[in-house]
Design a protein around this motif. Structure first.
Motif, PDB file in Angstrom:
ATOM      1  N   ASN A  68       0.942  -1.211   0.011  1.00  0.00           N
ATOM      2  CA  ASN A  68      -0.014  -0.077   0.000  1.00  0.00           C
ATOM      3  C   ASN A  68       0.909   1.245   0.082  1.00  0.00           C
ATOM      4  OD1 ASN A  68      -2.069  -1.600   0.025  1.00  0.00           O
ATOM      5  ND2 ASN A  68      -2.626  -1.415   2.166  1.00  0.00           N
ATOM      6  N   GLY A  69       2.011   1.211   0.753  1.00  0.00           N
ATOM      7  CA  GLY A  69       2.998   2.409   0.724  1.00  0.00           C
ATOM      8  C   GLY A  69       3.609   2.699  -0.522  1.00  0.00           C
ATOM      9  N   LEU A  70       4.025   1.540  -1.384  1.00  0.00           N
ATOM     10  CA  LEU A  70       4.646   1.591  -2.633  1.00  0.00           C
ATOM     11  C   LEU A  70       3.584   2.442  -3.682  1.00  0.00           C
ATOM     12  CD1 LEU A  70       6.636  -1.674  -2.764  1.00  0.00           C
ATOM     13  CD2 LEU A  70       7.423   0.600  -2.454  1.00  0.00           C
ATOM     14  N   VAL A  71       2.467   1.700  -3.484  1.00  0.00           N
ATOM     15  CA  VAL A  71       1.381   2.118  -4.462  1.00  0.00           C
ATOM     16  C   VAL A  71       1.075   3.610  -4.276  1.00  0.00           C
ATOM     17  CG1 VAL A  71      -1.290   1.946  -5.252  1.00  0.00           C
ATOM     18  CG2 VAL A  71       0.351  -0.237  -5.035  1.00  0.00           C
ATOM     19  N   GLU A  72       0.702   4.039  -2.969  1.00  0.00           N
ATOM     20  CA  GLU A  72       0.407   5.322  -2.534  1.00  0.00           C
ATOM     21  C   GLU A  72       1.716   6.476  -2.975  1.00  0.00           C
ATOM     22  OE1 GLU A  72      -0.318   5.023   1.625  1.00  0.00           O
ATOM     23  OE2 GLU A  72      -2.178   3.968   1.210  1.00  0.00           O
ATOM     24  N   ALA A  73       2.804   6.008  -2.843  1.00  0.00           N
ATOM     25  CA  ALA A  73       3.926   7.052  -3.229  1.00  0.00           C
ATOM     26  C   ALA A  73       4.066   6.970  -4.603  1.00  0.00           C
ATOM     27  CB  ALA A  73       5.205   6.095  -2.618  1.00  0.00           C
ATOM     28  N   VAL A  75       1.550   6.572  -6.786  1.00  0.00           N
ATOM     29  CA  VAL A  75       0.315   7.572  -7.304  1.00  0.00           C
ATOM     30  C   VAL A  75       0.510   8.806  -6.886  1.00  0.00           C
ATOM     31  CG1 VAL A  75      -1.951   7.802  -6.819  1.00  0.00           C
ATOM     32  CG2 VAL A  75      -1.258   5.661  -7.190  1.00  0.00           C
ATOM     33  N   ALA A  76       1.134   9.158  -5.803  1.00  0.00           N
ATOM     34  CA  ALA A  76       1.500  10.478  -5.445  1.00  0.00           C
ATOM     35  C   ALA A  76       2.435  11.392  -6.603  1.00  0.00           C
ATOM     36  CB  ALA A  76       1.996  10.531  -3.949  1.00  0.00           C
ATOM     37  N   THR A  77       3.104  10.726  -7.488  1.00  0.00           N
ATOM     38  CA  THR A  77       3.974  11.184  -8.365  1.00  0.00           C
ATOM     39  C   THR A  77       3.224  11.567  -9.658  1.00  0.00           C
ATOM     40  OG1 THR A  77       4.360   9.100  -9.511  1.00  0.00           O
ATOM     41  CG2 THR A  77       5.780   9.789  -7.530  1.00  0.00           C
ATOM     42  N   THR A  80      -1.825  13.822 -12.975  1.00  0.00           N
ATOM     43  CA  THR A  80      -3.121  13.912 -13.749  1.00  0.00           C
ATOM     44  C   THR A  80      -3.563  12.381 -13.218  1.00  0.00           C
ATOM     45  OG1 THR A  80      -2.483  12.800 -15.955  1.00  0.00           O
ATOM     46  CG2 THR A  80      -2.441  15.242 -15.693  1.00  0.00           C
ATOM     47  N   PRO A  81      -5.105  12.446 -13.157  1.00  0.00           N
ATOM     48  CA  PRO A  81      -5.443  10.864 -12.634  1.00  0.00           C
ATOM     49  C   PRO A  81      -4.918   9.807 -13.642  1.00  0.00           C
ATOM     50  CG  PRO A  81      -7.274  12.726 -12.680  1.00  0.00           C
ATOM     51  CD  PRO A  81      -6.119  13.411 -13.268  1.00  0.00           C
ATOM     52  N   ARG A  82      -4.925  10.125 -15.014  1.00  0.00           N
ATOM     53  CA  ARG A  82      -4.273   9.132 -15.762  1.00  0.00           C
ATOM     54  C   ARG A  82      -2.887   8.765 -15.610  1.00  0.00           C
ATOM     55  NH1 ARG A  82      -1.167   9.000 -20.478  1.00  0.00           N
ATOM     56  NH2 ARG A  82      -1.456   7.431 -22.228  1.00  0.00           N
ATOM     57  N   ASP A  83      -1.903   9.840 -15.217  1.00  0.00           N
ATOM     58  CA  ASP A  83      -0.447   9.838 -14.829  1.00  0.00           C
ATOM     59  C   ASP A  83      -0.554   8.980 -13.607  1.00  0.00           C
ATOM     60  OD1 ASP A  83       0.383  11.198 -16.800  1.00  0.00           O
ATOM     61  OD2 ASP A  83       0.622  13.078 -15.546  1.00  0.00           O
ATOM     62  N   ARG A  84      -1.623   9.290 -12.631  1.00  0.00           N
ATOM     63  CA  ARG A  84      -1.490   8.531 -11.407  1.00  0.00           C
ATOM     64  C   ARG A  84      -1.841   6.648 -11.379  1.00  0.00           C
ATOM     65  NH1 ARG A  84      -2.846  13.539  -9.713  1.00  0.00           N
ATOM     66  NH2 ARG A  84      -5.191  13.498 -10.080  1.00  0.00           N
ATOM     67  N   LEU A  85      -2.779   6.663 -12.683  1.00  0.00           N
ATOM     68  CA  LEU A  85      -3.105   5.142 -12.877  1.00  0.00           C
ATOM     69  C   LEU A  85      -1.718   4.662 -13.372  1.00  0.00           C
ATOM     70  CD1 LEU A  85      -6.617   5.567 -14.294  1.00  0.00           C
ATOM     71  CD2 LEU A  85      -5.999   4.181 -12.108  1.00  0.00           C
ATOM     72  N   LEU A  86      -1.058   5.271 -14.224  1.00  0.00           N
ATOM     73  CA  LEU A  86      -0.034   4.545 -14.992  1.00  0.00           C
ATOM     74  C   LEU A  86       1.117   4.484 -14.169  1.00  0.00           C
ATOM     75  CD1 LEU A  86      -0.234   6.163 -18.526  1.00  0.00           C
ATOM     76  CD2 LEU A  86      -0.821   3.823 -17.880  1.00  0.00           C
ATOM     77  N   ALA A  87       1.094   5.372 -13.163  1.00  0.00           N
ATOM     78  CA  ALA A  87       2.504   5.406 -12.316  1.00  0.00           C
ATOM     79  C   ALA A  87       2.452   4.106 -11.286  1.00  0.00           C
ATOM     80  CB  ALA A  87       2.438   6.384 -11.197  1.00  0.00           C
TER      81      ALA A  87
END
Length: 193
Positions: A68-73, A75-77, A80-87
Motif C-alpha cells: 500500500n505504501g509503494l502504491v500510494e507513493a 500514485v503521488a507522483t 493527472t488522474p491518468r498519470d496516477r494510474l500509469l504510475a
C-alpha cells in the motif's frame, strides 16, 4: 548484550520469516529452519506465535502495508488522474528489477495455502480487493467507467506473475502500454457520451 523484548523478537522472527517464505516458499520453510535462522528456541518461537499460520498471517499484514505504501507513493507522483494510474505500472517495473523479486507474495501464498488455510485465503482476497478499490478510486477521479479498474487490476496482477516466471521486468512495460490504451479508450468513450 541487553535481552530483546517480545516485540523485538517478534519483529526479528517476522523479518526472517518474510525473507525465507518469499525466497523459498512457505511450505519449504519449516519451523526448525525459521527458529534456527532467527536464533530463537522452538519453545520461544511458539510463545511468540501460536502457529506457523499465525506467522504467515503477520507476514502478509506487513507485506500489505508495504504494498500500500509503494502504491500510494507511486500514485503521488502523477500530475493527472491518468498519470496516477500509469504510475502503478512504473512502480511495478522498479519492483520487478529488484534482485530478490519472486513475484507477488499474496499470489504465491494463495497458490501454496489457499485451499487449506481459509483465513490466509481471506487475507489474500482482502488485499487484492483493496488494490482494486484503490484503482477504482483513481478511475473514478479520471472520469472512467467502473469496469476499467478491474481491467487495470488484471493487467497489474498478470504482469506480476509474468515477471516472476520470465525473470525480467518487461511485463511491466507491456502492462503499462496496455493500461494506457485501455485508459485512453475508456476516457474517450466516456467523453463521447
Amino acid at each position: 548484550m541487553p535481552t530483546q523484548t517480545d516485540e523485538e523478537l517478534r519483529e526479528k522472527v517476522l523479518d526472517v520469516a518474510d525473507r525465507l517464505y518469499y525466497g523459498r516458499g512457505i511450505q519449504a520453510v519449516g519451523m526448525d529452519a525459521l527458529r534456527a535462522e532467527a536464533g530463537v528456541s522452538l519453545k520461544r518461537l511458539y510463545q511468540l506465535f501460536p502457529s506457523k499460520e499465525s506467522i504467515v498471517e503477520e507476514v502478509l499484514h506487513r507485506r500489505r502495508r508495504l504494498w500500500n505504501g509503494l502504491v500510494e507513493a507511486a500514485v503521488a507522483t502523477g500530475a493527472t488522474p491518468r498519470d496516477r494510474l500509469l504510475a502503478v505500472y512504473d512502480m511495478l517495473a522498479r519492483w520487478f528489477d529488484d534482485d530478490d523479486f519472486r513475484g507477488c507474495v499474496f499470489i504465491n501464498t494463495f497458490g501454496e495455502l489457499g485451499a487449506t488455510a481459509p483465513r490466509i485465503a481471506q487475507l489474500v482476497r482482502e488485499h487484492k480487493a483493496h488494490f482494486q478499490a484503490a484503482l477504482a478510486a483513481l478511475v473514478a477521479e479520471a472520469g472512467g467507467p467502473a469496469s476499467l479498474a478491474s481491467q487495470l487490476a488484471i493487467l497489474a496482477e498478470g504482469a506480476q506473475t509474468t515477471a516472476a516466471i520470465a525473470g525480467t521486468s518487461e511485463a511491466a512495460g507491456h502492462a503499462r502500454a496496455a493500461a494506457a490504451t485501455l485508459i485512453d479508450s475508456a476516457l474517450t468513450a466516456t467523453r463521447a457520451r
